[in-house]
Design a protein around this motif. Structure first.
Motif, PDB file in Angstrom:
ATOM      1  N   ILE A 486       4.585 -14.302 -30.625  1.00  9.42           N
ATOM      2  CA  ILE A 486       4.525 -13.891 -32.029  1.00  9.42           C
ATOM      3  C   ILE A 486       3.696 -12.622 -32.178  1.00  9.42           C
ATOM      4  CG2 ILE A 486       3.678 -14.541 -34.311  1.00  9.42           C
ATOM      5  CD1 ILE A 486       6.218 -15.961 -33.547  1.00  9.42           C
ATOM      6  N   ILE A 487       2.587 -12.551 -31.463  1.00 10.16           N
ATOM      7  CA  ILE A 487       1.740 -11.349 -31.519  1.00 10.16           C
ATOM      8  C   ILE A 487       2.484 -10.146 -30.951  1.00 10.16           C
ATOM      9  CG2 ILE A 487      -0.296 -10.304 -30.440  1.00 10.16           C
ATOM     10  CD1 ILE A 487      -1.745 -12.939 -30.869  1.00 10.16           C
ATOM     11  N   ILE A 488       3.131 -10.339 -29.814  1.00 12.06           N
ATOM     12  CA  ILE A 488       3.883  -9.230 -29.208  1.00 12.06           C
ATOM     13  C   ILE A 488       5.032  -8.798 -30.115  1.00 12.06           C
ATOM     14  CG2 ILE A 488       5.382  -8.632 -27.266  1.00 12.06           C
ATOM     15  CD1 ILE A 488       3.617 -10.448 -25.523  1.00 12.06           C
ATOM     16  N   PHE A 489       5.737  -9.755 -30.704  1.00 17.01           N
ATOM     17  CA  PHE A 489       6.855  -9.447 -31.587  1.00 17.01           C
ATOM     18  C   PHE A 489       6.405  -8.624 -32.791  1.00 17.01           C
ATOM     19  CE2 PHE A 489       9.454 -10.552 -35.294  1.00 17.01           C
ATOM     20  CZ  PHE A 489      10.724 -10.244 -34.847  1.00 17.01           C
ATOM     21  N   ASN A 490       5.323  -9.057 -33.432  1.00 18.61           N
ATOM     22  CA  ASN A 490       4.828  -8.311 -34.592  1.00 18.61           C
ATOM     23  C   ASN A 490       4.305  -6.945 -34.193  1.00 18.61           C
ATOM     24  OD1 ASN A 490       4.746  -9.992 -37.268  1.00 18.61           O
ATOM     25  ND2 ASN A 490       4.275 -11.446 -35.655  1.00 18.61           N
ATOM     26  N   TYR A 491       3.742  -6.839 -33.015  1.00 19.16           N
ATOM     27  CA  TYR A 491       3.282  -5.540 -32.528  1.00 19.16           C
ATOM     28  C   TYR A 491       4.469  -4.602 -32.320  1.00 19.16           C
ATOM     29  CZ  TYR A 491       0.601  -2.198 -29.721  1.00 19.16           C
ATOM     30  OH  TYR A 491      -0.003  -1.058 -29.244  1.00 19.16           O
ATOM     31  N   MET A 492       5.551  -5.132 -31.767  1.00 13.85           N
ATOM     32  CA  MET A 492       6.756  -4.319 -31.582  1.00 13.85           C
ATOM     33  C   MET A 492       7.322  -3.842 -32.922  1.00 13.85           C
ATOM     34  SD  MET A 492       8.614  -6.692 -28.687  1.00 13.85           S
ATOM     35  CE  MET A 492      10.181  -5.878 -28.895  1.00 13.85           C
ATOM     36  N   LYS A 493       7.247  -4.691 -33.949  1.00 15.22           N
ATOM     37  CA  LYS A 493       7.856  -4.367 -35.234  1.00 15.22           C
ATOM     38  C   LYS A 493       7.018  -3.409 -36.070  1.00 15.22           C
ATOM     39  CE  LYS A 493      11.002  -6.509 -36.825  1.00 15.22           C
ATOM     40  NZ  LYS A 493      12.456  -6.265 -36.901  1.00 15.22           N
ATOM     41  N   THR A 494       5.708  -3.438 -35.903  1.00 13.19           N
ATOM     42  CA  THR A 494       4.846  -2.724 -36.852  1.00 13.19           C
ATOM     43  C   THR A 494       3.936  -1.687 -36.236  1.00 13.19           C
ATOM     44  OG1 THR A 494       3.170  -4.474 -36.684  1.00 13.19           O
ATOM     45  CG2 THR A 494       4.819  -4.688 -38.435  1.00 13.19           C
ATOM     46  N   ILE A 538       6.366  -3.375 -23.408  1.00 13.79           N
ATOM     47  CA  ILE A 538       6.636  -4.298 -24.512  1.00 13.79           C
ATOM     48  C   ILE A 538       7.977  -3.924 -25.120  1.00 13.79           C
ATOM     49  CG2 ILE A 538       5.883  -5.050 -26.784  1.00 13.79           C
ATOM     50  CD1 ILE A 538       3.074  -4.752 -25.955  1.00 13.79           C
ATOM     51  N   ASP A 539       8.978  -4.714 -24.854  1.00 11.45           N
ATOM     52  CA  ASP A 539      10.312  -4.474 -25.411  1.00 11.45           C
ATOM     53  C   ASP A 539      11.041  -5.809 -25.474  1.00 11.45           C
ATOM     54  OD1 ASP A 539      10.971  -5.001 -22.781  1.00 11.45           O
ATOM     55  OD2 ASP A 539      11.332  -2.911 -22.266  1.00 11.45           O
ATOM     56  N   ALA A 540      12.316  -5.753 -25.817  1.00  7.42           N
ATOM     57  CA  ALA A 540      13.091  -6.978 -25.973  1.00  7.42           C
ATOM     58  C   ALA A 540      13.211  -7.754 -24.662  1.00  7.42           C
ATOM     59  CB  ALA A 540      14.481  -6.643 -26.517  1.00  7.42           C
ATOM     60  N   SER A 541      13.191  -7.042 -23.533  1.00  6.66           N
ATOM     61  CA  SER A 541      13.291  -7.741 -22.251  1.00  6.66           C
ATOM     62  C   SER A 541      12.093  -8.650 -22.014  1.00  6.66           C
ATOM     63  CB  SER A 541      13.426  -6.728 -21.107  1.00  6.66           C
ATOM     64  OG  SER A 541      12.245  -5.961 -20.969  1.00  6.66           O
ATOM     65  N   LEU A 542      10.922  -8.257 -22.519  1.00 10.57           N
ATOM     66  CA  LEU A 542       9.748  -9.110 -22.385  1.00 10.57           C
ATOM     67  C   LEU A 542       9.934 -10.400 -23.182  1.00 10.57           C
ATOM     68  CD1 LEU A 542       6.863  -9.630 -21.422  1.00 10.57           C
ATOM     69  CD2 LEU A 542       6.040  -8.326 -23.398  1.00 10.57           C
ATOM     70  N   LEU A 543      10.522 -10.289 -24.383  1.00 16.28           N
ATOM     71  CA  LEU A 543      10.788 -11.496 -25.171  1.00 16.28           C
ATOM     72  C   LEU A 543      11.765 -12.412 -24.433  1.00 16.28           C
ATOM     73  CD1 LEU A 543      11.098 -10.062 -28.797  1.00 16.28           C
ATOM     74  CD2 LEU A 543       9.086 -10.973 -27.640  1.00 16.28           C
ATOM     75  N   CYS A 544      12.778 -11.830 -23.831  1.00 13.20           N
ATOM     76  CA  CYS A 544      13.733 -12.641 -23.057  1.00 13.20           C
ATOM     77  C   CYS A 544      13.026 -13.362 -21.915  1.00 13.20           C
ATOM     78  CB  CYS A 544      14.836 -11.745 -22.499  1.00 13.20           C
ATOM     79  SG  CYS A 544      15.918 -11.009 -23.739  1.00 13.20           S
ATOM     80  N   HIS A 545      12.115 -12.649 -21.268  1.00 14.28           N
ATOM     81  CA  HIS A 545      11.393 -13.243 -20.149  1.00 14.28           C
ATOM     82  C   HIS A 545      10.532 -14.416 -20.620  1.00 14.28           C
ATOM     83  CE1 HIS A 545       9.116 -13.669 -16.493  1.00 14.28           C
ATOM     84  NE2 HIS A 545       7.986 -13.349 -17.108  1.00 14.28           N
ATOM     85  N   GLY A 568      16.073 -17.095 -31.960  1.00 13.02           N
ATOM     86  CA  GLY A 568      16.534 -16.603 -33.251  1.00 13.02           C
ATOM     87  C   GLY A 568      15.883 -15.279 -33.616  1.00 13.02           C
ATOM     88  N   LEU A 569      14.601 -15.136 -33.356  1.00 13.68           N
ATOM     89  CA  LEU A 569      13.909 -13.879 -33.646  1.00 13.68           C
ATOM     90  C   LEU A 569      14.440 -12.752 -32.775  1.00 13.68           C
ATOM     91  CD1 LEU A 569      10.209 -15.145 -33.916  1.00 13.68           C
ATOM     92  CD2 LEU A 569      11.822 -14.687 -35.767  1.00 13.68           C
ATOM     93  N   LEU A 570      14.718 -13.054 -31.522  1.00 14.40           N
ATOM     94  CA  LEU A 570      15.234 -12.030 -30.620  1.00 14.40           C
ATOM     95  C   LEU A 570      16.605 -11.554 -31.066  1.00 14.40           C
ATOM     96  CD1 LEU A 570      14.986 -10.417 -27.978  1.00 14.40           C
ATOM     97  CD2 LEU A 570      15.965 -12.392 -26.781  1.00 14.40           C
ATOM     98  N   ASP A 572      17.809 -11.560 -34.111  1.00 15.62           N
ATOM     99  CA  ASP A 572      17.614 -10.748 -35.309  1.00 15.62           C
ATOM    100  C   ASP A 572      17.063  -9.378 -34.953  1.00 15.62           C
ATOM    101  OD1 ASP A 572      17.421 -10.520 -38.296  1.00 15.62           O
ATOM    102  OD2 ASP A 572      15.295 -10.265 -37.804  1.00 15.62           O
ATOM    103  N   PHE A 573      16.165  -9.329 -33.985  1.00 17.06           N
ATOM    104  CA  PHE A 573      15.568  -8.058 -33.577  1.00 17.06           C
ATOM    105  C   PHE A 573      16.607  -7.158 -32.924  1.00 17.06           C
ATOM    106  CE2 PHE A 573      12.008  -5.418 -32.528  1.00 17.06           C
ATOM    107  CZ  PHE A 573      12.330  -4.820 -31.318  1.00 17.06           C
ATOM    108  N   ALA A 574      17.516  -7.756 -32.137  1.00 12.64           N
ATOM    109  CA  ALA A 574      18.511  -6.970 -31.431  1.00 12.64           C
ATOM    110  C   ALA A 574      19.534  -6.338 -32.374  1.00 12.64           C
ATOM    111  CB  ALA A 574      19.223  -7.838 -30.401  1.00 12.64           C
ATOM    112  N   LYS A 575      19.750  -6.926 -33.570  1.00 14.33           N
ATOM    113  CA  LYS A 575      20.732  -6.394 -34.515  1.00 14.33           C
ATOM    114  C   LYS A 575      20.235  -5.134 -35.212  1.00 14.33           C
ATOM    115  CE  LYS A 575      22.834 -10.892 -35.526  1.00 14.33           C
ATOM    116  NZ  LYS A 575      23.059 -11.920 -36.550  1.00 14.33           N
ATOM    117  N   GLN A 576      18.948  -4.884 -35.195  1.00 14.29           N
ATOM    118  CA  GLN A 576      18.392  -3.766 -35.954  1.00 14.29           C
ATOM    119  C   GLN A 576      18.410  -2.488 -35.128  1.00 14.29           C
ATOM    120  OE1 GLN A 576      14.592  -4.822 -37.577  1.00 14.29           O
ATOM    121  NE2 GLN A 576      15.333  -6.764 -38.403  1.00 14.29           N
TER     122      GLN A 576
END
Length: 576
Positions: A486-494, A538-545, A568-570, A572-576
């Motif tokens: 969650i922390i990594i995801f929010n860091y990627m987004k903001t 820090i990218d989508a591949s890290l979330l997959c891992h 689900g978050l991944l 949604d993130f990939a569609k943007q």
């Protein structure tokens, strides 16, 4: 550790049948089928929830805000009063009401003896080493610890690896919870040993609820948490300061009984430590204040791991004599002195676990009110002191059996990041405060606290990558990995920076919490610093891992549920 060949499972079934019959109308509206249907539907994020694989963020948000819907009330379908006088009851209404108040007929028979044997053996070989509140060498099934034994079976069923076994474990769990509540009064009035048995049974049941992956299980165990603490206080377990304080070496003629008395005292100390760990887990999971006070001086020291693992009274005595430290006086025989604690009593993973969980609980309590800069510095110092003591107590250990360093990094994340705020940002479409939360999160992501949170999240991922394949994870690991994501995801987004390759700056490496986070810093500083700077991108591949890691790590279904949310978050993130 398993059931002896002559153990009568039917007798064990009979020993809890009285408790089952005493439920009465309390159990009238509950059935296993309805529990399962609503459990699968009502699972959400904060209470260890998750969505299905491939679920979009919008569906995840729906899961996040879904309220808990219980089964139909037993009074909902009672016929209306047929009398012309609306303030009077007729016989039809009375009969319907009587019928609804009858408990449902359920099959409370136990599984086979072979299945129970397997569950008990798996509990002691897989789970007890990471949460040692039961003294395995002296544990024997008996009529006095029937509830205790069944609770062990329910948790051990999760290690069998099949859906049917997990269902059997859940059935025992639900049956046992109600049975414990029904007969608790009888246990509480029959001495500390029976109180200890029922508290141990309830604490193991709490652990099942945390790890089963079902929201209703977690809510049930959190609701019972205060009752279990009250039972432990009634048994006087919070007054036990040290199990060795009453042991003397003057007379070894009745060594077996001395050993058993010590086992009871040590288990009493460890059950309090276990409740303190659970208290911290509930506080973080539900984002509220802990129920217990977690001051460092309130944690009773557990004995050393090797002393607790002694399989016989003679082996225990030999180990005790190696670690004892007595007061020697010229005119007093040292053998008559009580056995005092030595520095080796800190060589207990359970003691270190409870002490660290206490810091986490205190951070959560402070965050629920006001976490000021002075408090942050105090907790940083406490965590560094804990790490120093832990490293001295367990030098050169390659495998952290209780995954305490994962909890240590999570404590820093809790210190620098507001988990509740980050979760609410995920549910931004349904939260009217989402705009303000998003603005604060953006500021946080570009601050030093945000960067440090990400660093500790990456260290958690890095540590869990190196776990042995056969290692069992501790209770806190799935949640720590989830919050890291969650922390990594929010860091990627903001985060404002476009470069998502995390490279530790010289300032980062000089931070004490970074320097001590790897054991080889003191012996190979330059090599360690080189490895620290390669934490990855820090990218989508890290979330997959991380999602893959959650699905593969341990036996807990809660890990798979967390992975479902992140999928689900991944997406949604990939569609943007």
């Amino acid at each position: 550790m398993w059931l002896p060949a002559g153990f009568d499972v039917a007798a064990l079934d009979d020993s809890i049948s009285t408790s089952i019959l005493e439920w009465g109308s309390v159990n009238a509206s509950t059935s296993y089928g309805s529990d399962q249907r609503h459990d699968d539907r009502d699972f959400h994020l904060r209470n260890n929830g998750a969505g299905a694989p491939g679920q979009s963020a919008s569906n995840v948000q729906q899961d996040l805000s879904t309220s808990i819907l219980g089964p139909e009330s037993p009074l909902d379908s009672i016929s209306t009063v047929s009398s012309s006088h609306q303030d009077l009851l007729d016989d039809k209404y009375r009969e319907d009401l009587s019928h609804r108040l009858r408990p449902p007929i359920n099959d409370h028979s136990l599984p086979s003896a072979d299945f129970l044997n397997l569950c008990i053996k798996l509990y002691f070989t897989k789970f007890n080493p990471v949460f040692p509140i039961i003294h395995a060498p002296s544990f024997r099934p008996s009529s006095e610890n029937a509830l205790h034994l069944l609770s062990i079976c329910s948790l051990g069923a999760l290690f069998v690896g099949s859906a049917s076994a997990a269902a059997q474990g859940r059935k025992i769990f639900h049956t046992l919870n109600k049975g414990i509540l029904a007969c608790s009064e009888n246990y509480l009035n029959h001495g500390s040993r029976k109180v200890l048995s029922i508290v141990q049974a309830a604490a193991i049941g709490q652990t099942f609820g945390m790890l089963s992956g079902l929201q209703s299980d977690l809510l049930m165990t959190e609701s019972y948490h205060g009752s279990i603490i009250a039972w432990a206080r009634h048994g006087g377990f919070f007054k036990h300061k040290q199990s060795l304080s009453t042991v003397t070496l003057s007379d070894t003629s009745n060594l077996e009984q001395t050993w058993k008395d010590w086992v009871h005292a040590e288990e009493s100390v460890r059950i309090v430590a276990g409740l303190q760990i659970h208290d911290a887990e509930f506080a973080i999971a539900f984002q509220h204040e802990p129920l217990l006070r977690h001051a460092p001086n309130k944690i009773s020291p557990c004995c050393a791991d090797d002393l607790f693992a002694a399989t016989t009274a003679e082996q225990w005595l030999a180990c005790l004599r190696k670690t004892q430290r007595v007061n020697s006086f010229a005119n007093i025989d040292p053998s008559l002195q009580p056995v005092a604690s030595s520095p080796d009593h800190n060589r207990s993973h359970m003691f270190a676990y409870a002490a660290l969980a206490g810091i986490v609980a205190s951070i959560q309590e402070m965050r629920c009110s006001l976490l000021e800069a002075s408090s942050i510095e105090y907790f940083r110092s406490s965590l560094l002191t804990w790490h120093r003591d832990y490293a001295l107590a367990f030098p050169g250990e390659k495998h952290d059996s209780a995954n305490l360093m994962v909890l240590w990094h999570e404590a820093f994340m809790a210190l620098y990041a507001d988990f509740n705020q980050l979760e609410n940002l995920i549910d931004r479409d349904r939260d009217p405060r989402s705009g303000r939360i998003g603005a604060r999160t953006t500021i946080w992501s570009n601050s030093s606290e945000g960067r440090r949170s990400v660093l500790h999240a990456l260290f958690i991922v890095k540590r869990l990558e190196t776990l042995p394949v056969g290692a069992e994870i501790a209770i806190h690991v799935p949640r720590a990995l989830f919050y890291s994501t969650i922390i990594i995801f929010n860091y990627m987004k903001t985060a404002a920076t476009a470069d998502m390759n995390i490279q530790l700056s010289p300032e980062d490496i000089e931070l004490p919490e970074i320097q001590v986070s790897q054991p080889s810093v003191a012996t190979a500083v330059e090599n360690e610093r080189a490895s620290l700077t390669r934490l990855g991108s820090i990218d989508a591949s890290l979330l997959c891992h991380i999602i893959d890691l959650l699905r593969r790590i341990g036996h807990w279904e809660v890990s798979r549920r967390y992975a479902g949310v992140l999928e689900g978050l991944l997406e949604d993130f990939a569609k943007q």
